[in-house]
Design a protein around this motif. Sequence first.
Motif, PDB file in Angstrom:
ATOM      1  N   VAL A  54      18.535 -50.928   0.875  1.00 53.90           N
ATOM      2  CA  VAL A  54      17.964 -50.336  -0.375  1.00 53.90           C
ATOM      3  C   VAL A  54      16.546 -50.977  -0.874  1.00 53.90           C
ATOM      4  O   VAL A  54      16.242 -52.029  -0.810  1.00 53.90           O
ATOM      5  CB  VAL A  54      19.085 -51.148  -1.373  1.00 53.90           C
ATOM      6  CG1 VAL A  54      18.932 -50.806  -2.838  1.00 53.90           C
ATOM      7  CG2 VAL A  54      20.499 -50.801  -1.283  1.00 53.90           C
ATOM      8  N   GLY A  55      15.833 -50.009  -1.678  1.00 51.58           N
ATOM      9  CA  GLY A  55      14.587 -50.313  -2.123  1.00 51.58           C
ATOM     10  C   GLY A  55      14.346 -49.473  -3.145  1.00 51.58           C
ATOM     11  O   GLY A  55      15.424 -49.077  -3.928  1.00 51.58           O
ATOM     12  N   GLN A  56      13.137 -49.615  -4.006  1.00 52.35           N
ATOM     13  CA  GLN A  56      12.692 -48.790  -4.915  1.00 52.35           C
ATOM     14  C   GLN A  56      11.452 -48.057  -4.772  1.00 52.35           C
ATOM     15  O   GLN A  56      10.720 -48.364  -4.221  1.00 52.35           O
ATOM     16  CB  GLN A  56      12.563 -49.811  -6.182  1.00 52.35           C
ATOM     17  CG  GLN A  56      13.722 -50.281  -7.071  1.00 52.35           C
ATOM     18  CD  GLN A  56      13.590 -51.040  -8.232  1.00 52.35           C
ATOM     19  OE1 GLN A  56      12.444 -51.550  -8.354  1.00 52.35           O
ATOM     20  NE2 GLN A  56      14.309 -50.900  -9.183  1.00 52.35           N
ATOM     21  N   THR A  57      11.385 -46.845  -5.576  1.00 54.06           N
ATOM     22  CA  THR A  57      10.334 -45.851  -5.635  1.00 54.06           C
ATOM     23  C   THR A  57       9.398 -46.263  -6.593  1.00 54.06           C
ATOM     24  O   THR A  57       9.627 -47.238  -7.448  1.00 54.06           O
ATOM     25  CB  THR A  57      10.521 -44.632  -5.709  1.00 54.06           C
ATOM     26  OG1 THR A  57      11.168 -44.342  -6.889  1.00 54.06           O
ATOM     27  CG2 THR A  57      11.714 -43.874  -4.398  1.00 54.06           C
ATOM     28  N   GLN A  58       8.285 -45.714  -6.714  1.00 54.26           N
ATOM     29  CA  GLN A  58       7.135 -45.861  -7.971  1.00 54.26           C
ATOM     30  C   GLN A  58       8.035 -45.637  -9.303  1.00 54.26           C
ATOM     31  O   GLN A  58       7.686 -46.394 -10.215  1.00 54.26           O
ATOM     32  CB  GLN A  58       6.066 -45.083  -7.860  1.00 54.26           C
ATOM     33  CG  GLN A  58       5.103 -45.403  -6.405  1.00 54.26           C
ATOM     34  CD  GLN A  58       4.405 -46.845  -6.315  1.00 54.26           C
ATOM     35  OE1 GLN A  58       4.246 -47.116  -7.644  1.00 54.26           O
ATOM     36  NE2 GLN A  58       4.042 -47.293  -5.606  1.00 54.26           N
ATOM     37  N   THR A  63      16.604 -46.324  -3.720  1.00 52.06           N
ATOM     38  CA  THR A  63      16.787 -45.698  -2.626  1.00 52.06           C
ATOM     39  C   THR A  63      17.752 -46.312  -1.433  1.00 52.06           C
ATOM     40  O   THR A  63      17.782 -47.432  -1.928  1.00 52.06           O
ATOM     41  CB  THR A  63      15.645 -45.353  -1.842  1.00 52.06           C
ATOM     42  OG1 THR A  63      14.965 -46.414  -1.400  1.00 52.06           O
ATOM     43  CG2 THR A  63      14.591 -44.441  -2.618  1.00 52.06           C
ATOM     44  N   GLY A  64      18.157 -45.854  -0.337  1.00 48.99           N
ATOM     45  CA  GLY A  64      18.834 -46.461   0.574  1.00 48.99           C
ATOM     46  C   GLY A  64      20.307 -46.214   0.363  1.00 48.99           C
ATOM     47  O   GLY A  64      20.654 -45.229  -0.107  1.00 48.99           O
ATOM     48  N   GLY A  65      21.230 -46.884   1.447  1.00 41.33           N
ATOM     49  CA  GLY A  65      22.609 -46.620   1.527  1.00 41.33           C
ATOM     50  C   GLY A  65      23.108 -46.092   2.804  1.00 41.33           C
ATOM     51  O   GLY A  65      22.310 -46.127   3.964  1.00 41.33           O
ATOM     52  N   ILE A  66      24.214 -45.370   2.686  1.00 40.56           N
ATOM     53  CA  ILE A  66      24.499 -45.190   3.924  1.00 40.56           C
ATOM     54  C   ILE A  66      24.582 -43.397   4.078  1.00 40.56           C
ATOM     55  O   ILE A  66      24.621 -42.867   3.476  1.00 40.56           O
ATOM     56  CB  ILE A  66      26.196 -45.135   4.351  1.00 40.56           C
ATOM     57  CG1 ILE A  66      26.456 -46.785   4.261  1.00 40.56           C
ATOM     58  CG2 ILE A  66      26.870 -44.821   5.399  1.00 40.56           C
ATOM     59  CD1 ILE A  66      27.820 -47.223   3.925  1.00 40.56           C
TER      60      ILE A  66
END
Length: 119
Positions: A54-58, A63-66
Amino acid sequence: MANIKKGDLVQVITGKKQDKGGDRGKQGKVLEILPEQNRVIVEGVNYITKHNRVGQTQRGTKTGGIETFEAPIHISNVALVDPETKKPTRVGHRVEEQIKDGRKRSVRVRFAKKSGKDL
C-alpha cells in the motif's frame, strides 16, 4: 511462421483437470505472445494473485492491495482450436498463389489440420 498468433482461440492441453482446480480443457483467446520466453498469455487461464504494498500517489489516493491477472503459460501447453469442430488441432502451412497488382506471389498460409480425437 508462428503456429499461434495474437487473437487465436486456443485450448490448454496439459496440467490439472478443471474439477481439481486446474486449467486443462479451458479455451481462451491469446492476449499476448512472449516469443523470447516461448510463452503466451491466454484470457481466463492461469490466474495468479499478486499482493502490492500500500502506498500513496501525489494526489493522496491509496494504491496497492491484491490484484489477480493472467500469468504466461508455455506455448507447448496450448493447442490451436479448429474453428469448425471447436476441438484442439494441429497447425499446418501451405503455399498459395496470390495475385497482387498484376504479379503472382507465393504466400504461406496457416490452416487447421483435421482434428480427430482430443489432443
